[in-house]
Scaffold this motif. Structure first.
Motif, PDB file in Angstrom:
ATOM      1  N   GLN A 206     -36.799  31.168  35.235  1.00 24.61           N
ATOM      2  CA  GLN A 206     -36.303  29.629  35.624  1.00 24.61           C
ATOM      3  C   GLN A 206     -34.716  29.397  35.849  1.00 24.61           C
ATOM      4  O   GLN A 206     -34.270  28.292  36.234  1.00 24.61           O
ATOM      5  CB  GLN A 206     -36.847  28.893  34.046  1.00 24.61           C
ATOM      6  CG  GLN A 206     -38.238  28.860  34.273  1.00 24.61           C
ATOM      7  CD  GLN A 206     -38.898  27.644  35.016  1.00 24.61           C
ATOM      8  OE1 GLN A 206     -38.254  26.793  35.803  1.00 24.61           O
ATOM      9  NE2 GLN A 206     -40.200  27.878  35.605  1.00 24.61           N
ATOM     10  N   CYS A 207     -34.180  30.354  35.499  1.00 21.67           N
ATOM     11  CA  CYS A 207     -32.612  30.200  35.628  1.00 21.67           C
ATOM     12  C   CYS A 207     -31.924  30.938  36.461  1.00 21.67           C
ATOM     13  O   CYS A 207     -30.642  30.778  36.936  1.00 21.67           O
ATOM     14  CB  CYS A 207     -32.033  30.124  34.093  1.00 21.67           C
ATOM     15  SG  CYS A 207     -31.435  32.155  33.459  1.00 21.67           S
ATOM     16  N   GLY A 208     -32.127  32.254  36.577  1.00 18.96           N
ATOM     17  CA  GLY A 208     -31.433  33.249  37.574  1.00 18.96           C
ATOM     18  C   GLY A 208     -30.532  33.946  37.034  1.00 18.96           C
ATOM     19  O   GLY A 208     -29.860  34.888  37.657  1.00 18.96           O
ATOM     20  N   ALA A 209     -30.225  33.819  35.676  1.00 24.65           N
ATOM     21  CA  ALA A 209     -29.276  34.773  34.917  1.00 24.65           C
ATOM     22  C   ALA A 209     -29.380  36.172  35.127  1.00 24.65           C
ATOM     23  O   ALA A 209     -28.566  37.054  35.115  1.00 24.65           O
ATOM     24  CB  ALA A 209     -28.895  34.263  33.519  1.00 24.65           C
ATOM     25  N   CYS A 210     -30.617  36.575  35.272  1.00 24.64           N
ATOM     26  CA  CYS A 210     -31.085  38.065  34.945  1.00 24.64           C
ATOM     27  C   CYS A 210     -31.256  38.523  36.521  1.00 24.64           C
ATOM     28  O   CYS A 210     -31.892  39.608  36.617  1.00 24.64           O
ATOM     29  CB  CYS A 210     -32.479  38.083  34.416  1.00 24.64           C
ATOM     30  SG  CYS A 210     -33.928  37.284  35.444  1.00 24.64           S
ATOM     31  N   THR A 211     -30.932  38.080  37.659  1.00 21.91           N
ATOM     32  CA  THR A 211     -31.236  38.498  39.084  1.00 21.91           C
ATOM     33  C   THR A 211     -30.559  39.802  39.047  1.00 21.91           C
ATOM     34  O   THR A 211     -29.411  39.892  39.079  1.00 21.91           O
ATOM     35  CB  THR A 211     -30.572  37.331  39.811  1.00 21.91           C
ATOM     36  OG1 THR A 211     -30.959  36.225  39.923  1.00 21.91           O
ATOM     37  CG2 THR A 211     -30.763  37.698  41.296  1.00 21.91           C
TER      38      THR A 211
ATOM     39  N   GLY B  46     -31.305  34.634  30.303  1.00 22.59           N
ATOM     40  CA  GLY B  46     -31.193  33.152  30.078  1.00 22.59           C
ATOM     41  C   GLY B  46     -32.156  32.503  29.705  1.00 22.59           C
ATOM     42  O   GLY B  46     -32.309  31.944  28.506  1.00 22.59           O
ATOM     43  N   CYS B  47     -33.525  32.879  30.212  1.00 24.04           N
ATOM     44  CA  CYS B  47     -34.555  31.860  29.976  1.00 24.04           C
ATOM     45  C   CYS B  47     -35.774  32.727  29.600  1.00 24.04           C
ATOM     46  O   CYS B  47     -36.834  32.458  29.185  1.00 24.04           O
ATOM     47  CB  CYS B  47     -34.838  30.912  30.847  1.00 24.04           C
ATOM     48  SG  CYS B  47     -35.347  31.763  32.775  1.00 24.04           S
ATOM     49  N   GLY B  48     -35.866  33.919  30.396  1.00 27.19           N
ATOM     50  CA  GLY B  48     -37.058  35.066  30.039  1.00 27.19           C
ATOM     51  C   GLY B  48     -38.401  34.303  30.835  1.00 27.19           C
ATOM     52  O   GLY B  48     -39.366  34.644  30.768  1.00 27.19           O
TER      53      GLY B  48
ATOM     54  N   SER C 248     -35.231  39.859  36.776  1.00 24.25           N
ATOM     55  CA  SER C 248     -35.435  40.863  36.300  1.00 24.25           C
ATOM     56  C   SER C 248     -36.450  40.611  34.574  1.00 24.25           C
ATOM     57  O   SER C 248     -36.955  41.436  34.082  1.00 24.25           O
ATOM     58  CB  SER C 248     -34.489  41.890  35.765  1.00 24.25           C
ATOM     59  OG  SER C 248     -33.504  41.220  34.919  1.00 24.25           O
ATOM     60  N   CYS C 249     -36.164  39.400  34.282  1.00 25.92           N
ATOM     61  CA  CYS C 249     -36.876  38.984  33.238  1.00 25.92           C
ATOM     62  C   CYS C 249     -38.325  39.066  33.255  1.00 25.92           C
ATOM     63  O   CYS C 249     -39.192  39.208  32.479  1.00 25.92           O
ATOM     64  CB  CYS C 249     -36.354  37.784  32.679  1.00 25.92           C
ATOM     65  SG  CYS C 249     -36.917  36.199  33.590  1.00 25.92           S
ATOM     66  N   VAL C 250     -38.779  38.778  34.614  1.00 24.91           N
ATOM     67  CA  VAL C 250     -40.378  38.690  34.724  1.00 24.91           C
ATOM     68  C   VAL C 250     -40.690  40.021  35.667  1.00 24.91           C
ATOM     69  O   VAL C 250     -41.855  40.080  35.876  1.00 24.91           O
ATOM     70  CB  VAL C 250     -40.643  37.580  35.331  1.00 24.91           C
ATOM     71  CG1 VAL C 250     -40.408  36.203  34.389  1.00 24.91           C
ATOM     72  CG2 VAL C 250     -40.059  37.074  36.667  1.00 24.91           C
TER      73      VAL C 250
HETATM   74  S1  FES Z   1     -33.424  35.187  32.449  1.00 32.10           S
HETATM   75 FE1  FES Z   1     -33.543  33.067  33.314  1.00 32.10          FE
HETATM   76  S2  FES Z   1     -34.609  33.763  35.217  1.00 32.10           S
HETATM   77 FE2  FES Z   1     -34.403  35.570  34.312  1.00 32.10          FE
END
Ligand code: FES
Ligand code: FES
Lengths: 156, 210
Positions: A42-47, A37-39, A57-59
């Motif tokens: 910030q958004c949680g899409a990659c949880t 989502g955001c990388g 998982s993006c960070v």
């Molecule tokens: S892609 Fe948005 S929190 Fe990881």
């Protein structure tokens, strides 16, 4: 080579240890249920779950994930029958669906730690998962329903 | 008769001399003790003005966003140089490391994530736990000094342990390595630690309440 355990399967990955776990999951392992989502956390899409915690998982770099137990949406249950997935289906929670695997992975941690979450508990657990379609009310209802399903299943 | 008489006189003189010597030694000893106390430089010289002055420098650092943001008065951490409440409804939880799916280390890594507005990180990232909140936000210098010194409120730390915490704790140290886009505390860590030591050595006085 980096050794990754994803959904109970061991993988040897030839990748930079600074690569975000999300990249490896999607682009190398081909598990595309987890979204970008955001990388920027910030958004949680990659949880996903790492040792049971709902990490983004993006960070999360591969060198942190190496050797840990990673579970993605594909591994949340054997037959898409986690109480949350049943409730999600029943209440037709998703709109576009993009945020929903992250929502489910976060909600799964809540439901594991709190068998009967209140609205406040849901807010405390889920506020970091953004839904651009605004399905928040259905997510809330579905978590209550899943808690109910889980309690009923425990009685049997 | 003369021999005994002179013997008595001699005895008297000896007794008198002994008493005078004894008293003199006692008086000298007492002075000596005084002097050695004053000259003993291992004993700190208490100085309430200097101590308070040093604490005011310490206070400026503790109230800077890099320190205060994780010592909030409420349940949520603060963010940014304007110390706004952490987005995403993040809460301390019982152990200070967040709640449920919103645990600090879910986003905050062992190190700062590179780039503006990316999550800062440290292996110990978190707030003080619920049972020992160690609030900085909103505290006056008087209140904060007393709170920091009180083992019931400071995690059971002695003054020596307080100095060690400020000088060596790695999460405290993060304040001076805050990553992209975050301002530093108003002095270096070594200057800060020097002021903490000075505050304590001079008597650990709290600034007055008004
Ligand atoms: S892609 Fe948005 S929190 Fe990881
Ligand atoms: S369902 Fe579309 S973003 Fe959540």
């Amino acid at each position: 080579m980096i050794s990754l355990n994803v959904n109970g399967k061991q993988h040897q990955i030839d990748a930079d240890p600074n690569m975000p776990l999300l990249w490896a999951i999607r682009d190398i392992l081909g598990l595309t249920g987890t979204k970008y989502g955001c990388g920027a956390a910030q958004c949680g899409a990659c949880t996903v779950h790492m040792n049971g915690e709902a990490v983004r998982s993006c960070v999360t770099k591969l060198n942190r994930a190496a050797g840990q137990q990673i579970v993605t949406i594909e591994g949340l249950s054997a037959n898409n029958n986690h109480p949350l997935q049943l409730a999600w289906n029943e209440l037709n929670v998703p709109q576009c669906g993009y945020c929903q695997s992250g929502q489910l992975m976060s909600a799964a941690v809540l439901l594991r730690e709190n068998l009967n979450p209140t609205d406040q508990d849901i807010d405390d657990a889920m506020s970091g998962n953004i839904c651009r379609c605004g399905t928040y009310q259905r997510i809330r209802a579905a978590i209550h329903k899943a808690a109910h399903i889980q309690q009923e299943a425990a009685k049997i | 008769m003369s021999a005994p008489l002179s013997s008595i006189a001699t005895t008297k003189r000896v007794v008198l001399f002994t008493m005078v010597s004894f008293i003199t030694v006692i008086i000298m000893q007492s002075f000596k003790t005084e002097t050695s106390l004053k000259n003993d430089d291992t004993k700190p010289v208490k100085d309430s003005i200097g101590s308070v002055k040093a604490f005011m420098s310490v206070y400026k650092v503790l109230m800077s966003p890099r320190c205060m943001n994780c010592h909030p008065s409420g349940e949520a951490p603060l963010q940014g140089d304007d110390s706004h409440i952490h987005t995403m409804n993040i809460k301390r939880g019982t152990d200070g490391k967040g709640m449920y799916a919103a645990r600090c280390s879910n986003c905050h890594q062992n190190e700062n994530t590179a780039g503006l507005h990316m999550p800062p990180g440290n292996p110990k990232w978190g707030l003080p736990p619920a049972k020992m909140k160690m609030v900085f936000q909103g505290r006056t210098p008087h209140q904060l000094a007393l709170q920091i010194l009180d083992p019931k409120q400071n995690g059971g730390r002695t003054k020596a342990q307080l100095i060690d915490h400020m000088a060596n704790d790695e999460l405290v140290g993060w304040g001076w390595h805050p990553g992209d886009g975050r301002t530093l505390p108003p002095m270096s860590r070594s200057a800060f630690v020097a002021q903490v030591k000075l505050w304590i050595a001079k008597g650990a006085y709290a600034p007055s309440a008004n």
